[in-house]
Design an enzyme around this catalytic site. Structure first.
Site, PDB file in Angstrom:
ATOM      1  N   LYS A 171       0.845  -1.191   0.000  1.00  0.00           N
ATOM      2  CA  LYS A 171       0.000   0.000   0.000  1.00  0.00           C
ATOM      3  C   LYS A 171       0.890   1.254   0.000  1.00  0.00           C
ATOM      4  O   LYS A 171       2.065   1.125   0.356  1.00  0.00           O
ATOM      5  CB  LYS A 171      -0.918  -0.018   1.206  1.00  0.00           C
ATOM      6  CG  LYS A 171      -0.119   0.017   2.493  1.00  0.00           C
ATOM      7  CD  LYS A 171      -0.998   0.246   3.652  1.00  0.00           C
ATOM      8  CE  LYS A 171      -0.252   0.810   4.783  1.00  0.00           C
ATOM      9  NZ  LYS A 171       0.438   2.042   4.696  1.00  0.00           N
ATOM     10  N   HIS A 201      -0.421  -5.680   5.888  1.00  0.00           N
ATOM     11  CA  HIS A 201       0.247  -6.531   6.872  1.00  0.00           C
ATOM     12  C   HIS A 201      -0.602  -6.782   8.125  1.00  0.00           C
ATOM     13  O   HIS A 201      -0.338  -7.714   8.864  1.00  0.00           O
ATOM     14  CB  HIS A 201       1.648  -6.002   7.205  1.00  0.00           C
ATOM     15  CG  HIS A 201       1.672  -4.856   8.174  1.00  0.00           C
ATOM     16  ND1 HIS A 201       1.424  -3.572   7.800  1.00  0.00           N
ATOM     17  CD2 HIS A 201       1.919  -4.809   9.502  1.00  0.00           C
ATOM     18  CE1 HIS A 201       1.523  -2.775   8.852  1.00  0.00           C
ATOM     19  NE2 HIS A 201       1.825  -3.505   9.908  1.00  0.00           N
ATOM     20  N   GLU A 239      -0.737   5.341  17.716  1.00  0.00           N
ATOM     21  CA  GLU A 239       0.727   5.195  17.776  1.00  0.00           C
ATOM     22  C   GLU A 239       1.291   6.366  18.568  1.00  0.00           C
ATOM     23  O   GLU A 239       0.754   7.477  18.501  1.00  0.00           O
ATOM     24  CB  GLU A 239       1.313   5.184  16.372  1.00  0.00           C
ATOM     25  CG  GLU A 239       0.934   3.935  15.587  1.00  0.00           C
ATOM     26  CD  GLU A 239       1.523   3.950  14.193  1.00  0.00           C
ATOM     27  OE1 GLU A 239       2.526   3.256  13.980  1.00  0.00           O
ATOM     28  OE2 GLU A 239       0.999   4.675  13.338  1.00  0.00           O
ATOM     29  N   ASP A 258      -3.287   6.481   4.861  1.00  0.00           N
ATOM     30  CA  ASP A 258      -2.195   5.604   5.298  1.00  0.00           C
ATOM     31  C   ASP A 258      -2.731   4.335   5.961  1.00  0.00           C
ATOM     32  O   ASP A 258      -2.266   3.240   5.657  1.00  0.00           O
ATOM     33  CB  ASP A 258      -1.287   6.369   6.280  1.00  0.00           C
ATOM     34  CG  ASP A 258      -0.092   5.544   6.747  1.00  0.00           C
ATOM     35  OD1 ASP A 258       0.431   4.756   5.932  1.00  0.00           O
ATOM     36  OD2 ASP A 258       0.321   5.682   7.913  1.00  0.00           O
ATOM     37  N   HIS A 263      -5.741  -0.944   6.661  1.00  0.00           N
ATOM     38  CA  HIS A 263      -5.768  -1.744   7.899  1.00  0.00           C
ATOM     39  C   HIS A 263      -7.112  -1.657   8.630  1.00  0.00           C
ATOM     40  O   HIS A 263      -7.697  -2.673   8.996  1.00  0.00           O
ATOM     41  CB  HIS A 263      -4.687  -1.276   8.876  1.00  0.00           C
ATOM     42  CG  HIS A 263      -3.301  -1.233   8.294  1.00  0.00           C
ATOM     43  ND1 HIS A 263      -2.887  -2.102   7.309  1.00  0.00           N
ATOM     44  CD2 HIS A 263      -2.236  -0.445   8.561  1.00  0.00           C
ATOM     45  CE1 HIS A 263      -1.620  -1.826   7.003  1.00  0.00           C
ATOM     46  NE2 HIS A 263      -1.210  -0.818   7.740  1.00  0.00           N
ATOM     47  N   LYS A 361      -1.005   9.580  15.116  1.00  0.00           N
ATOM     48  CA  LYS A 361       0.409   9.530  15.509  1.00  0.00           C
ATOM     49  C   LYS A 361       0.572  10.416  16.734  1.00  0.00           C
ATOM     50  O   LYS A 361      -0.201  11.352  16.945  1.00  0.00           O
ATOM     51  CB  LYS A 361       1.289  10.087  14.391  1.00  0.00           C
ATOM     52  CG  LYS A 361       1.113   9.385  13.042  1.00  0.00           C
ATOM     53  CD  LYS A 361       1.882   8.104  12.955  1.00  0.00           C
ATOM     54  CE  LYS A 361       1.745   7.466  11.580  1.00  0.00           C
ATOM     55  NZ  LYS A 361       2.262   6.106  11.529  1.00  0.00           N
TER      56      LYS A 361
HETATM   57  C1  BG6 Z   1       1.954   1.052   8.237  1.00  0.00           C
HETATM   58  C2  BG6 Z   1       1.764   2.548   8.177  1.00  0.00           C
HETATM   59  O1  BG6 Z   1       1.141   0.421   7.302  1.00  0.00           O
HETATM   60  O2  BG6 Z   1       1.638   0.578   9.527  1.00  0.00           O
HETATM   61  C3  BG6 Z   1       2.570   3.234   9.261  1.00  0.00           C
HETATM   62  O3  BG6 Z   1       2.159   3.038   6.918  1.00  0.00           O
HETATM   63  C4  BG6 Z   1       2.320   2.606  10.603  1.00  0.00           C
HETATM   64  O4  BG6 Z   1       2.291   4.622   9.290  1.00  0.00           O
HETATM   65  C5  BG6 Z   1       2.471   1.093  10.540  1.00  0.00           C
HETATM   66  O5  BG6 Z   1       3.251   3.143  11.531  1.00  0.00           O
HETATM   67  C6  BG6 Z   1       2.096   0.440  11.857  1.00  0.00           C
HETATM   68  O6  BG6 Z   1       2.288  -0.933  11.777  1.00  0.00           O
HETATM   69  P1  BG6 Z   1       2.273  -1.813  13.090  1.00  0.00           P
HETATM   70  O7  BG6 Z   1       2.345  -3.217  12.604  1.00  0.00           O
HETATM   71  O8  BG6 Z   1       3.457  -1.397  13.908  1.00  0.00           O
HETATM   72  O9  BG6 Z   1       0.997  -1.489  13.804  1.00  0.00           O
END
Ligand code: BG6
Length: 509
Positions: A171, A201, A239, A258, A263, A361
């Site tokens: 993505k 992911h 986050e 993003d 997700h 964030k």
């Molecule tokens: C990514 C985003 O897909 O996922 C990021 O682009 C984000 O901005 C990240 O920080 C977070 O992934 P995870 O697995 O740490 O929750």
């Protein structure tokens, strides 16, 4: 065609990732990027460590740097040492290192792609990769068209009856519905849909897959998983980190594109979808497509959405810059770092139940969870003072960290009076299981090599997700700068107001 091969490294008692990839190689574009260094290369090593890669597995890096094979080998080595989940073992590394190659070039350089084609061919002859190759595009979407065209031109995209060629795309899949469609067309011109693996992911996370087990392997939850019992659903991905160093990717993209587009909407789909007839890829994806088609933003958008941008200030004892002071961001950037939206799933099961999705964030802490909040009991046969501290029942799927599930319900406080207060019952992965979970990328890279598509969103899901988000993005684009919020907080005041207006509150996880 994949040949049967028994891997001596594999522990037969390990049932977590039980299938071993057949002969194959993987080409990564964008090897010097963060994702490749922090996630992809370590995941490949972890798979090798667990004996899940075929003997002749080969890894090819393609980049502009003027490197020899061993320079790339060093990059892989360092990233494995720093980020791999499993311990570093010389024997595993040496075996993996034998199959590491590097091709130098830019995306518009025909010769470089011809050299890549030759390298892939040589690896097949030397190491028996079976003519099977996956191409991982860990590059900005603006480079997808040129790279897919080069793969077609150089013959690298050509599979035969006995071999496969697959493309893995990261993505963001576009920046709106229109660009996503264009992108999908470009990719599908070269690779048939069944050879396209779009990585989200979150779908590779153990806790996300457990959502399916929780809902469909138990009798307990499904009867109350609907508008009769559920008041609302809150999906949070918070986050605590900022965006230092990510301006190139993030400025102009923002929080909604993003992570909500992918997700969080995938989490919504898994939470709200009907039971698939089986977990066969086609059946599972059909249910996700169905539920995403029924999902719409709730209006009026001024009241049902919120966005913000983190300001500078103090967070956890350190002074941190605001987004506008982060290197690389435009000084008047209107990119949101916090986004909250209200969606409705317009079907019989969910009509009238708001799904609140939020992400940000530099928030109070890093946490991802899905909270299904139930309606209050229709009648409470207690004095009103007895239940003053009683909230709503909730089932919280803790995606990360502290992976597990919490059930919140009311209980009598010990004593001579009847006083009811919220208590929780917890399941924690760390306590219930001794096995550790594979990293999401481990699982997903293995699935690409196995040709197992269940955990990869199809074209239609991507387009439907943009259809949901586009009106909100258009609405925001007409408004000026987003509201600022202090680092370490839970977002802008408008996000709180958005829920308070409906008589609800955000959870403070
Ligand atoms: C990514 C985003 O897909 O996922 C990021 O682009 C984000 O901005 C990240 O920080 C977070 O992934 P995870 O697995 O740490 O929750």
């Amino acid at each position: 065609m994949t040949r049967a091969w028994k891997n001596p490294l594999r522990d037969p008692r390990d049932k977590r990732l039980p299938r071993i990839a057949g002969p194959s190689s993987l080409v990564i574009f964008g090897v010097t990027g963060d994702l490749a260094r922090k996630k992809l290369m370590p995941a490949i090593y972890d798979l090798a460590h667990r004996g899940l890669l075929p003997a002749g597995f080969s890894l090819v890096g393609f980049a502009r740097r003027d490197w020899e094979h061993q320079d790339f080998g060093e990059l892989v080595h360092d990233s494995v040492k720093e980020h791999a989940r499993t311990p570093f073992k010389e024997s595993v590394w040496n075996r993996l290192a034998e199959g590491i190659r590097f091709v130098q070039g830019t995306f518009d350089d025909d010769d470089a792609f011809d050299r890549l084609a030759q390298t892939v061919k040589d690896l097949d002859a030397e190491r028996g990769t079976g003519g099977n190759t996956a191409f991982y595009l860990s590059i900005p979407p603006s480079a997808f068209p040129v790279v897919t065209k080069q793969l077609a031109r150089s013959g690298l995209a050509d599979a035969s009856d006995e071999t496969w060629r697959r493309v893995v795309i990261e993505k963001p899949f576009g920046r709106d519905l229109k660009s996503a469609k264009e992108l999908n067309e470009i990719v599908n011109d070269v690779f048939p849909e069944e050879s396209v693996f779009r990585i989200d992911h979150y779908l590779g996370k153990e806790t996300v897959q457990n959502l399916l087990a929780l809902r469909f392997a138990n009798q307990l939850f499904e009867p109350i998983w609907n508008a009769n019992y559920v008041d609302h659903v809150q999906i949070t991905m918070a986050e605590d980190i900022g965006l230092g160093g990510r301006a190139g990717y993030y400025d102009g993209i923002g929080a909604a594109r993003d992570v909500i587009q992918n997700h969080l909407l995938q989490l919504l789909a898994l939470t709200a979808m009907e039971e698939p007839v089986s977990f066969a890829p086609r059946a599972l994806r059909a249910e996700k497509v169905k539920v995403l088609s029924a999902t719409k933003p709730l209006e009026p958008l001024d009241e049902t959405t919120a966005r913000g941008q983190y300001a500078g200030g103090w967070q956890g004892g350190s002074k941190v810059p605001g987004l506008l002071q982060e290197g690389g961001f435009a000084k008047d950037s209107t990119t949101e770092t916090y986004a909250a939206v209200t969606l409705e799933v317009q079907n019989r099961r969910w009509a009238g139940v708001p799904f609140y999705l939020r992400t940000g964030k530099r928030l109070g802490r890093r946490v991802t969870e899905i909270a299904v909040v139930f309606k209050r009991a229709p009648h409470l046969p207690f004095d009103s003072t007895s239940t003053e501290e009683l909230g709503q029942n909730a089932l919280v799927i803790r995606v990360q960290p502290d992976e597990g599930i919490t059930l919140r319900f009311g209980s009598k406080v010990p004593g001579t009076t009847m006083e009811v207060r919220d208590v929780t019952m917890d399941f924690g992965y760390g306590h219930a299981f001794t096995e550790s979970s594979p990293e999401a990328y481990e699982r997903l890279i293995l699935d690409v090599l196995l040709g197992e598509p269940s955990l990869f969103p199809v074209n239609e899901e991507v387009e439907l997700s943009w259809e949901i988000l586009d009106p909100i993005l258009d609405h925001w684009a007409k408004k000026g700068a987003p509201e600022q919020y202090p680092p370490g907080s839970w977002g802008p005041p408008s996000a709180d107001e958005m829920l308070e207006r409906t008589g609800r509150n955000w959870r403070r996880p």
